[in-house]
Design a protein around this motif. Structure first.
Motif, PDB file in Angstrom:
ATOM      1  N   GLU A  93     -17.425 -16.569   1.235  1.00 23.67           N
ATOM      2  CA  GLU A  93     -17.088 -17.616   0.274  1.00 23.67           C
ATOM      3  C   GLU A  93     -15.711 -18.196   0.554  1.00 23.67           C
ATOM      4  N   SER A  94     -14.766 -17.340   0.919  1.00 26.34           N
ATOM      5  CA  SER A  94     -13.410 -17.803   1.237  1.00 26.34           C
ATOM      6  C   SER A  94     -13.426 -18.722   2.457  1.00 26.34           C
ATOM      7  N   LEU A  95     -14.188 -18.333   3.475  1.00 28.24           N
ATOM      8  CA  LEU A  95     -14.269 -19.157   4.670  1.00 28.24           C
ATOM      9  C   LEU A  95     -14.901 -20.508   4.366  1.00 28.24           C
ATOM     10  N   LYS A  96     -15.962 -20.511   3.572  1.00 25.03           N
ATOM     11  CA  LYS A  96     -16.624 -21.762   3.214  1.00 25.03           C
ATOM     12  C   LYS A  96     -15.689 -22.685   2.446  1.00 25.03           C
ATOM     13  N   GLN A  97     -14.911 -22.114   1.539  1.00 26.11           N
ATOM     14  CA  GLN A  97     -13.974 -22.930   0.764  1.00 26.11           C
ATOM     15  C   GLN A  97     -12.911 -23.557   1.655  1.00 26.11           C
ATOM     16  N   ASN A  98     -12.655 -22.935   2.801  1.00 19.81           N
ATOM     17  CA  ASN A  98     -11.673 -23.479   3.753  1.00 19.81           C
ATOM     18  C   ASN A  98     -12.321 -24.380   4.808  1.00 19.81           C
TER      19      ASN A  98
ATOM     20  N   GLY B 168     -16.167  -3.121   7.916  1.00 19.54           N
ATOM     21  CA  GLY B 168     -16.497  -1.723   7.639  1.00 19.54           C
ATOM     22  C   GLY B 168     -15.676  -1.200   6.473  1.00 19.54           C
ATOM     23  N   GLU B 169     -15.740   0.077   6.282  1.00 19.76           N
ATOM     24  CA  GLU B 169     -15.026   0.687   5.148  1.00 19.76           C
ATOM     25  C   GLU B 169     -13.531   0.487   5.272  1.00 19.76           C
ATOM     26  N   GLN B 170     -13.005   0.683   6.477  1.00 17.07           N
ATOM     27  CA  GLN B 170     -11.560   0.546   6.683  1.00 17.07           C
ATOM     28  C   GLN B 170     -11.097  -0.882   6.417  1.00 17.07           C
ATOM     29  N   GLU B 171     -11.840  -1.848   6.927  1.00 16.19           N
ATOM     30  CA  GLU B 171     -11.481  -3.255   6.719  1.00 16.19           C
ATOM     31  C   GLU B 171     -11.521  -3.621   5.235  1.00 16.19           C
ATOM     32  N   MET B 172     -12.529  -3.097   4.533  1.00 16.80           N
ATOM     33  CA  MET B 172     -12.633  -3.401   3.105  1.00 16.80           C
ATOM     34  C   MET B 172     -11.440  -2.838   2.342  1.00 16.80           C
ATOM     35  N   GLN B 173     -11.024  -1.645   2.702  1.00 17.64           N
ATOM     36  CA  GLN B 173      -9.898  -1.027   2.014  1.00 17.64           C
ATOM     37  C   GLN B 173      -8.589  -1.760   2.285  1.00 17.64           C
ATOM     38  N   GLN B 174      -8.481  -2.345   3.497  1.00 21.62           N
ATOM     39  CA  GLN B 174      -7.220  -2.989   3.886  1.00 21.62           C
ATOM     40  C   GLN B 174      -7.241  -4.510   3.688  1.00 21.62           C
ATOM     41  N   SER B 175      -8.324  -5.015   3.036  1.00 18.74           N
ATOM     42  CA  SER B 175      -8.478  -6.468   2.859  1.00 18.74           C
ATOM     43  C   SER B 175      -8.328  -7.212   4.185  1.00 18.74           C
ATOM     44  N   SER B 176      -9.012  -6.689   5.182  1.00 12.53           N
ATOM     45  CA  SER B 176      -8.958  -7.281   6.518  1.00 12.53           C
ATOM     46  C   SER B 176     -10.376  -7.384   7.090  1.00 12.53           C
TER      47      SER B 176
ATOM     48  N   THR C  21      -6.233 -13.070   4.379  1.00  9.19           N
ATOM     49  CA  THR C  21      -5.347 -14.187   4.034  1.00  9.19           C
ATOM     50  C   THR C  21      -4.907 -14.981   5.264  1.00  9.19           C
ATOM     51  N   ASP C  22      -5.106 -14.409   6.452  1.00 11.77           N
ATOM     52  CA  ASP C  22      -4.693 -15.080   7.685  1.00 11.77           C
ATOM     53  C   ASP C  22      -5.862 -15.712   8.431  1.00 11.77           C
ATOM     54  N   LEU C  23      -7.076 -15.625   7.857  1.00 14.83           N
ATOM     55  CA  LEU C  23      -8.252 -16.105   8.576  1.00 14.83           C
ATOM     56  C   LEU C  23      -8.214 -17.602   8.856  1.00 14.83           C
ATOM     57  N   HIS C  24      -7.774 -18.387   7.869  1.00 12.74           N
ATOM     58  CA  HIS C  24      -7.754 -19.838   8.062  1.00 12.74           C
ATOM     59  C   HIS C  24      -6.871 -20.216   9.240  1.00 12.74           C
TER      60      HIS C  24
ATOM     61  N   THR D 112      -6.156 -22.123  14.807  1.00  9.90           N
ATOM     62  CA  THR D 112      -5.394 -22.087  16.060  1.00  9.90           C
ATOM     63  C   THR D 112      -6.238 -21.636  17.248  1.00  9.90           C
ATOM     64  N   GLN D 113      -7.230 -20.766  17.009  1.00 10.98           N
ATOM     65  CA  GLN D 113      -8.033 -20.245  18.102  1.00 10.98           C
ATOM     66  C   GLN D 113      -9.044 -21.264  18.620  1.00 10.98           C
ATOM     67  N   ALA D 114      -9.509 -22.118  17.747  1.00  9.82           N
ATOM     68  CA  ALA D 114     -10.608 -23.007  18.113  1.00  9.82           C
ATOM     69  C   ALA D 114     -10.126 -24.438  18.318  1.00  9.82           C
ATOM     70  N   ASN D 115     -10.884 -25.166  19.055  1.00  9.28           N
ATOM     71  CA  ASN D 115     -10.608 -26.589  19.268  1.00  9.28           C
ATOM     72  C   ASN D 115     -11.240 -27.362  18.118  1.00  9.28           C
TER      73      ASN D 115
END
Length: 638
Positions: free
Chosen positions: A562-567, A599-607, A624-627, A632-635
């Motif tokens: 949902e966050s990605l779609k909103q961006n 995975g579990e670790q990513e969920m716990q670390q909000s990553s 929070t850094d995904l946008h 920057t990574q993509a054209n």
């Protein structure tokens, strides 16, 4: 006899004491590289190398080393194919051949369907003729003489073909025992010149493209001047098979075709998203360039098509109907007349010009069923038409701006090798020589001022005006003719449109037709093959796939989506019960640019953990850094 000989960029002067053939002359004087010469012009007339020199003359030789001569060489491969077919299947009647970008095809009548084993036998027979180093001789003949000859031989197809050829046209006749045929150019002096070829496939083709006529067998041969060219082409064909847009479109769930609507596309959700992204991108580019977008009806009255000339000259390709009130209508095969109707709807002033009208026009053209080919040849498609109405004084700047826009957009898709042809006035045309001079010179000036190289396509312009053709080279070196700019002298006159100049007098506007992609459907097919389904990030129907490892991460994965779609990113969610490795493999096969693993670790670390389609692992990144990461990574095109 004094002979001036031009060969491989140099000129030599020779003295002959007695008549001899061109080939004997080359051999006697040991002209450097003469063994690669396969054809000649004697005083501007094509002749074979067996032609005798009888008087003072100028001779120009054509070499296998010059790629520009491939077209001339391929006429001789047509001879080789026809001769082999005749030897193996004497009842098969050669009808006519055509030169293609890769070689030739030849249509044969009075024969059953050739299978793959037949093609192998034909190829072996062709090689047998090459290895025998047989001399080939031709003599000049008119089309009328050739037609009479084949009529006497009861070869009706050949007779009918030649009867429709200009009677004054010079052809070249070859006869060998019971085999006779005619060619558009003289043939090579010996079969040893015809070593590098492969018989590729066969298809059915109706005589003269008419489904009411008999079915012929069309044999295709790819043929070249040397082994290197042949190997390169065969490798390209092998690579093209891997990139076939029909196969990839099915694999990527983009679209399908159905016999219930032949030549029309059934777009799936991802394919339609790709179509929208492409049209939205062009829409923004056109808006920035000062175009207005319009739309015209799909069905219009016969009267409109009579005024434009399509009813008289194009009706066999139009879908037409007559309603109960006896009015005749046609589905539009092109958008130009509709654009003229929009222009003519109100009085135009010189202050309104240039008027740039763009339309994503749905057009319908009847193509023979045998010519339909995926997205590349359809009956129902969308053209990115634009029509520019301007004054004579504005024409140069409009041409330059349009050319620059076309190049800019092609570069966005990675097409950096673009060749351009300028097609000039044909024999049959409308308008005065003065107007043609003005239009052709304006197109030349626009190219020269932009420092863009081009080749002249003399006599190949439309009857209503000269045109520019843009040809792209894709990732594996294939060429695709896409964009066009045409200057129209015909429709403004036929529809009697005008504008009011600064002296309050009526003037005829110049009309430019512009297509950038051509057909959006065809351009998408080209893109699928060019990218091999690996679309750049901004154009990918699905940009990101989110893969939770277990059910526990489903809710968190949905929040990331949902966050990605909103961006503004297009992200899909794989909530299947499959194991992670299987999910990675399946989504990689879908050629989605980025995979997000949760995975579990990513969920716990909000990553999340990010993996690129090519296997590159970017490690853990905070949500929070995904946008910023994806921007920057993509054209990404804004």
């Amino acid at each position: 006899m004094n002979i001036q000989l031009n060969f491989l960029g140099s000129t030599q002067h020779l003295q002959l004491e007695q008549p001899m053939s061109i080939f004997e002359t080359l051999s006697r004087f040991k002209i450097q590289g003469y063994k690669k010469a396969f054809l000649a012009k004697l005083d501007a007339h094509f002749v074979d190398l067996h032609h005798g020199i009888q008087h003072d003359c100028h001779i120009e030789l054509f070499s296998l080393n010059d790629d520009n001569n491939l077209i001339l060489l391929r006429h001789s491969y047509a001879y080789l194919l026809a001769q082999a077919v005749y030897q193996l299947y004497p009842a098969a009647q050669p009808v006519e051949y055509q030169i293609t970008n890769q070689g030739i095809y030849y249509d044969f009548a009075d024969t059953s369907y050739f299978n793959q084993n037949d093609l192998q036998q034909i190829e072996l027979k062709m090689h047998e003729w090459v290895q025998q180093h047989l001399d080939i001789r031709t003599e000049k003949i008119t089309a009328d003489q050739a037609a009479n000859f084949f009529k006497q031989q009861d070869l009706d197809f050949k007779y009918q073909y030649l009867k429709n050829t200009s009677k004054s046209s010079d052809l070249f006749f070859h006869q060998n025992n019971d085999f006779s045929d005619v060619y558009l150019y003289p043939l090579v002096p010996n079969t040893e010149f015809l070593e590098y070829f492969k018989v590729t496939h066969v298809s059915g083709a109706y005589w003269q493209g008419d489904a009411t006529q008999p079915m012929l067998q069309r044999i295709y041969v790819t043929c070249w001047a040397d082994q290197k060219q042949l190997k390169k082409h065969l490798k390209q064909v092998e690579e093209a098979a891997k990139r076939d847009h029909r196969k990839l479109a099915q694999q990527l769930d983009l679209l399908h075709f159905d016999d219930k609507a032949p030549g029309a596309v059934f777009w799936h959700a991802k394919g339609w998203k790709l179509f929208q992204l492409l049209s939205d991108y062009l829409r923004q580019q056109q808006d920035d360039a000062g175009y207005i977008e319009v739309n015209t009806p799909d069905v219009m009255d016969r009267e409109l098509w009579e005024i434009s000339g399509h009813w008289q000259n194009y009706q066999q390709h139009m879908f037409t109907t007559v309603t109960e009130d006896q009015r005749s209508y046609a589905l539009k095969p092109m958008s130009c007349p509709g654009a003229v109707c929009l222009y003519a709807h109100e009085l135009r002033s010189y202050r309104d010009l240039p008027l740039r009208m763009a339309e994503f026009g749905k057009v319908h053209r009847y193509e023979p069923s045998g010519s339909l080919h995926g997205l590349m040849r359809v009956r129902h498609f969308t053209q990115d038409d634009a029509h520019i109405f301007c004054t004579n004084s504005q024409l140069l700047s409009e041409c330059k701006n349009t050319i620059a826009l076309i190049y800019k957009i092609y570069e966005q898709f990675g097409f950096n090798e673009v060749s351009l042809k300028l097609s000039t006035r044909p024999d049959h045309r409308v308008g005065t020589e003065e107007i043609w001079d003005f239009l052709e010179n304006t197109l030349k000036q626009s190219l020269e001022q932009l420092n863009i190289p081009y080749t002249l396509n003399i006599g190949e312009g439309a009857f209503y005006g000269p045109k520019l053709e843009f040809t792209l080279k894709d990732a594996i070196g294939r060429e695709w003719q896409c964009g066009t700019i045409q200057v129209d002298l015909n429709l403004p006159e036929r529809f009697d449109i005008h504008y009011i100049d600064e002296n309050n007098e009526k003037q005829r506007p110049v009309m430019l037709h512009r297509a950038l992609f051509g057909s959006l459907e065809r351009f998408i097919g080209i893109l699928i093959e060019h990218y091999m389904g690996h679309f750049p990030f901004w154009l990918a129907p699905v940009q990101i796939a989110i893969l939770p490892i277990t059910d526990v991460q489903h809710d968190y994965a949905k929040q990331v989506q949902e966050s990605l779609k909103q961006n503004g990113f297009r992200a899909t969610l794989d909530l299947s019960q499959s194991k992670l490795n299987y999910k990675i493999r399946e989504n990689t096969l879908q050629k989605i640019p980025y995979l997000i693993i949760v995975g579990e670790q990513e969920m716990q670390q909000s990553s999340v953990r990010i993996r690129a389609q090519n296997g590159q692992d970017f490690g853990d990144i905070l949500t929070t850094d995904l946008h910023d990461f994806f921007t920057t990574q993509a054209n990404f095109v804004n």
